[in-house]
Design a protein around this motif. Structure first.
Motif, PDB file in Angstrom:
ATOM      1  N   ARG A 172     -17.208 -39.474  39.096  1.00  0.00           N
ATOM      2  CA  ARG A 172     -18.385 -40.166  39.611  1.00  0.00           C
ATOM      3  C   ARG A 172     -18.286 -41.674  39.377  1.00  0.00           C
ATOM      4  NH1 ARG A 172     -23.367 -36.865  37.077  1.00  0.00           N
ATOM      5  NH2 ARG A 172     -22.291 -37.484  35.160  1.00  0.00           N
ATOM      6  N   PRO A 173     -18.909 -42.455  40.295  1.00  0.00           N
ATOM      7  CA  PRO A 173     -19.608 -42.059  41.524  1.00  0.00           C
ATOM      8  C   PRO A 173     -18.616 -41.574  42.581  1.00  0.00           C
ATOM      9  CG  PRO A 173     -19.504 -44.445  41.388  1.00  0.00           C
ATOM     10  CD  PRO A 173     -18.956 -43.927  40.093  1.00  0.00           C
ATOM     11  N   ALA A 174     -18.858 -40.389  43.090  1.00  0.00           N
ATOM     12  CA  ALA A 174     -17.932 -39.771  44.028  1.00  0.00           C
ATOM     13  C   ALA A 174     -17.889 -40.548  45.339  1.00  0.00           C
ATOM     14  CB  ALA A 174     -18.348 -38.329  44.295  1.00  0.00           C
ATOM     15  N   LEU A 175     -16.698 -40.647  45.907  1.00  0.00           N
ATOM     16  CA  LEU A 175     -16.516 -41.405  47.139  1.00  0.00           C
ATOM     17  C   LEU A 175     -17.354 -40.834  48.273  1.00  0.00           C
ATOM     18  CD1 LEU A 175     -15.185 -43.532  48.889  1.00  0.00           C
ATOM     19  CD2 LEU A 175     -13.183 -42.030  49.089  1.00  0.00           C
ATOM     20  N   ALA A 176     -17.324 -39.515  48.459  1.00  0.00           N
ATOM     21  CA  ALA A 176     -18.072 -38.908  49.566  1.00  0.00           C
ATOM     22  C   ALA A 176     -19.564 -39.181  49.423  1.00  0.00           C
ATOM     23  CB  ALA A 176     -17.794 -37.414  49.625  1.00  0.00           C
ATOM     24  N   ALA A 177     -20.099 -38.999  48.222  1.00  0.00           N
ATOM     25  CA  ALA A 177     -21.532 -39.227  47.999  1.00  0.00           C
ATOM     26  C   ALA A 177     -21.884 -40.701  48.201  1.00  0.00           C
ATOM     27  CB  ALA A 177     -21.916 -38.783  46.597  1.00  0.00           C
ATOM     28  N   THR A 178     -20.995 -41.599  47.799  1.00  0.00           N
ATOM     29  CA  THR A 178     -21.237 -43.029  47.979  1.00  0.00           C
ATOM     30  C   THR A 178     -21.302 -43.383  49.455  1.00  0.00           C
ATOM     31  OG1 THR A 178     -20.146 -43.555  45.879  1.00  0.00           O
ATOM     32  CG2 THR A 178     -20.318 -45.323  47.509  1.00  0.00           C
ATOM     33  N   LEU A 179     -20.374 -42.856  50.242  1.00  0.00           N
ATOM     34  CA  LEU A 179     -20.376 -43.139  51.680  1.00  0.00           C
ATOM     35  C   LEU A 179     -21.609 -42.541  52.360  1.00  0.00           C
ATOM     36  CD1 LEU A 179     -16.601 -42.532  52.458  1.00  0.00           C
ATOM     37  CD2 LEU A 179     -17.785 -44.740  52.381  1.00  0.00           C
ATOM     38  N   GLN A 180     -21.996 -41.348  51.949  1.00  0.00           N
ATOM     39  CA  GLN A 180     -23.189 -40.726  52.528  1.00  0.00           C
ATOM     40  C   GLN A 180     -24.440 -41.540  52.216  1.00  0.00           C
ATOM     41  OE1 GLN A 180     -22.924 -36.826  50.822  1.00  0.00           O
ATOM     42  NE2 GLN A 180     -21.245 -36.190  52.164  1.00  0.00           N
ATOM     43  N   ALA A 181     -24.519 -42.075  50.986  1.00  0.00           N
ATOM     44  CA  ALA A 181     -25.670 -42.887  50.605  1.00  0.00           C
ATOM     45  C   ALA A 181     -25.705 -44.183  51.410  1.00  0.00           C
ATOM     46  CB  ALA A 181     -25.614 -43.186  49.107  1.00  0.00           C
ATOM     47  N   LEU A 182     -24.545 -44.788  51.654  1.00  0.00           N
ATOM     48  CA  LEU A 182     -24.498 -45.995  52.472  1.00  0.00           C
ATOM     49  C   LEU A 182     -24.961 -45.703  53.895  1.00  0.00           C
ATOM     50  CD1 LEU A 182     -21.087 -47.499  51.291  1.00  0.00           C
ATOM     51  CD2 LEU A 182     -23.366 -48.442  50.837  1.00  0.00           C
ATOM     52  N   ARG A 183     -24.481 -44.598  54.442  1.00  0.00           N
ATOM     53  CA  ARG A 183     -24.891 -44.201  55.798  1.00  0.00           C
ATOM     54  C   ARG A 183     -26.403 -43.993  55.860  1.00  0.00           C
ATOM     55  NH1 ARG A 183     -23.103 -38.387  56.880  1.00  0.00           N
ATOM     56  NH2 ARG A 183     -24.860 -38.160  55.437  1.00  0.00           N
ATOM     57  N   ASP A 184     -26.953 -43.290  54.881  1.00  0.00           N
ATOM     58  CA  ASP A 184     -28.389 -43.007  54.868  1.00  0.00           C
ATOM     59  C   ASP A 184     -29.219 -44.271  54.660  1.00  0.00           C
ATOM     60  OD1 ASP A 184     -27.647 -40.386  55.190  1.00  0.00           O
ATOM     61  OD2 ASP A 184     -27.967 -39.837  53.092  1.00  0.00           O
ATOM     62  N   ASP A 185     -28.591 -45.294  54.076  1.00  0.00           N
ATOM     63  CA  ASP A 185     -29.307 -46.546  53.800  1.00  0.00           C
ATOM     64  C   ASP A 185     -29.175 -47.549  54.948  1.00  0.00           C
ATOM     65  OD1 ASP A 185     -30.977 -47.906  52.032  1.00  0.00           O
ATOM     66  OD2 ASP A 185     -29.313 -49.048  51.171  1.00  0.00           O
ATOM     67  N   GLY A 186     -28.586 -47.118  56.047  1.00  0.00           N
ATOM     68  CA  GLY A 186     -28.535 -47.972  57.223  1.00  0.00           C
ATOM     69  C   GLY A 186     -27.262 -48.776  57.399  1.00  0.00           C
ATOM     70  N   ILE A 187     -26.287 -48.579  56.534  1.00  0.00           N
ATOM     71  CA  ILE A 187     -25.008 -49.258  56.719  1.00  0.00           C
ATOM     72  C   ILE A 187     -24.340 -48.711  57.975  1.00  0.00           C
ATOM     73  CG2 ILE A 187     -22.678 -49.508  55.763  1.00  0.00           C
ATOM     74  CD1 ILE A 187     -24.699 -51.310  54.434  1.00  0.00           C
ATOM     75  N   GLU A 188     -23.816 -49.607  58.800  1.00  0.00           N
ATOM     76  CA  GLU A 188     -23.264 -49.212  60.091  1.00  0.00           C
ATOM     77  C   GLU A 188     -21.755 -49.007  60.064  1.00  0.00           C
ATOM     78  OE1 GLU A 188     -24.550 -52.204  62.797  1.00  0.00           O
ATOM     79  OE2 GLU A 188     -26.686 -51.782  62.502  1.00  0.00           O
ATOM     80  N   GLN A 189     -21.052 -49.649  59.142  1.00  0.00           N
ATOM     81  CA  GLN A 189     -19.614 -49.464  59.019  1.00  0.00           C
ATOM     82  C   GLN A 189     -19.185 -49.819  57.603  1.00  0.00           C
ATOM     83  OE1 GLN A 189     -16.988 -52.177  61.059  1.00  0.00           O
ATOM     84  NE2 GLN A 189     -18.487 -53.827  61.081  1.00  0.00           N
TER      85      GLN A 189
END
Length: 336
Positions: free
Chosen positions: A122-139
């Protein structure tokens, strides 16, 4: 994709909270605590990855879970305990230094959202990317903190990216000969020698890899050799003033040569003392640099009459953050 370190001028800066693009610095990972249970959980994830151990699952999994993990978790936990950083802001050196490095890079790139993640743990890569996506990050641009590409490390990050849908990502494959990174490593060696004196030899120790990976075309040893030579040239060293070697080997199969242990024995036999050692393959200090090199190999070399002086990794040094920020700017183009 090796990235140039030439920094372009930044466009109008947005706050990280308003950024639409993220930079994700990815390191290998670390246990949550220096305990057998935490180490066992971490090693189970790490050593179960086929990229790390490419053996038959039918043979490897029983060996891993019923022999290796029960026997190795306790001793490895004690090694972690020997380098664990104290205090409320402490913890695993790899975790602490990676977090601080991400904060330093964020300072260099205020127009992006800069975060860090681990491929294992942790922080796991997959969970980090999912959180960025959910927070409105576009790329997101993913920058593995492995200067040299290897199928056992960098490709494992690419595997994880492929399993996270909905967020466009790009990845920097390596930066093994990036001029700013080379200069940062060389400057750190130069500064250490200015403070502590210049050793009679410089050893550049990289993490090892089974030889069969290289035989299959893995570019890792080529990248290590090119980076080591670039660092030596930046320091103005003659060919006989430095040596490349590989550490952290395990198991009985053949690994990349020469080994760091055997190289130190050879240097001791030549009467070279003291010897400076740096580990350019590691972005930040961790178990392999602090416990294996700065403690274990230093004791081994001292028993042979030598003095091994460890030069720390770049960690969150300004030059390191600036080099990584320049690599990100180059990879992102006008976005950064």
């Amino acid at each position: 994709m090796p990235a140039s370190a030439s920094a372009a001028s930044s466009p109008a800066q947005a706050t990280p909270a308003a950024a639409s693009t993220a930079l994700v610095l990815v390191n290998l990972g670390t246990p949550d605590a220096p305990t057998p249970r935490a180490v066992r959980r971490y090693l189970a994830e790490f050593l179960h990855d086929y990229r790390v151990v490419d053996r038959s699952r039918w043979l490897w999994c029983p060996l891993l879970h019923f022999v290796i993990l029960p026997l190795r978790s306790g001793p490895v936990a004690r090694k972690y305990a020997s380098v664990w950083l104290p205090g409320t802001d402490g913890g695993s050196p790899l975790a602490v230094h990676t977090r601080r490095l991400a904060e330093a890079v964020q300072h260099e790139l205020p127009q992006l959202r800069v975060v860090h993640a681990m491929r294992y743990g942790r922080p796991a890569l997959a969970a980090t990317l999912q959180a960025l996506r959910d927070d409105g990050i576009e790329q997101a641009l993913v920058l593995p903190l492995y200067p040299q590409y290897s199928t056992s490390t960098t490709a494992a990050v690419a595997d994880a990216l492929a399993r996270v849908p909905g967020l466009p990502t790009r990845m920097v494959d390596d930066y093994h000969d990036d001029p700013a990174w080379v200069a940062a490593v060389a400057d750190s060696i130069r500064a250490h020698r200015a403070e502590h004196g210049t050793g009679e030899h410089l050893l550049l120790s990289f993490h090892g890899l089974p030889q069969r990976f290289a035989d299959r075309g893995d570019p890792y040893p080529t990248h290590c050799e090119a980076g080591a030579r670039a660092i030596a040239q930046a320091l103005g060293l003659a060919d006989d003033a430095w040596t490349l070697s590989y550490q952290s080997r395990f198991g009985r199969e053949r690994w990349l040569e020469p080994s760091t242990l055997a190289t130190l024995d050879a240097l001791a036999a030549r009467g070279l003392r003291p010897v400076d050692v740096v580990a350019p393959g590691f972005a930040v200090d961790c178990l392999e640099t602090l416990e294996e090199v700065a403690i274990g190999l230093a004791e081994h070399f001292a028993a042979r009459g030598g003095s091994l002086r460890y030069i720390p990794c770049l960690n969150d040094a300004p030059a390191h953050a600036q080099a990584l920020a320049a690599i990100a700017r180059c990879a992102l183009g006008a976005v950064a």
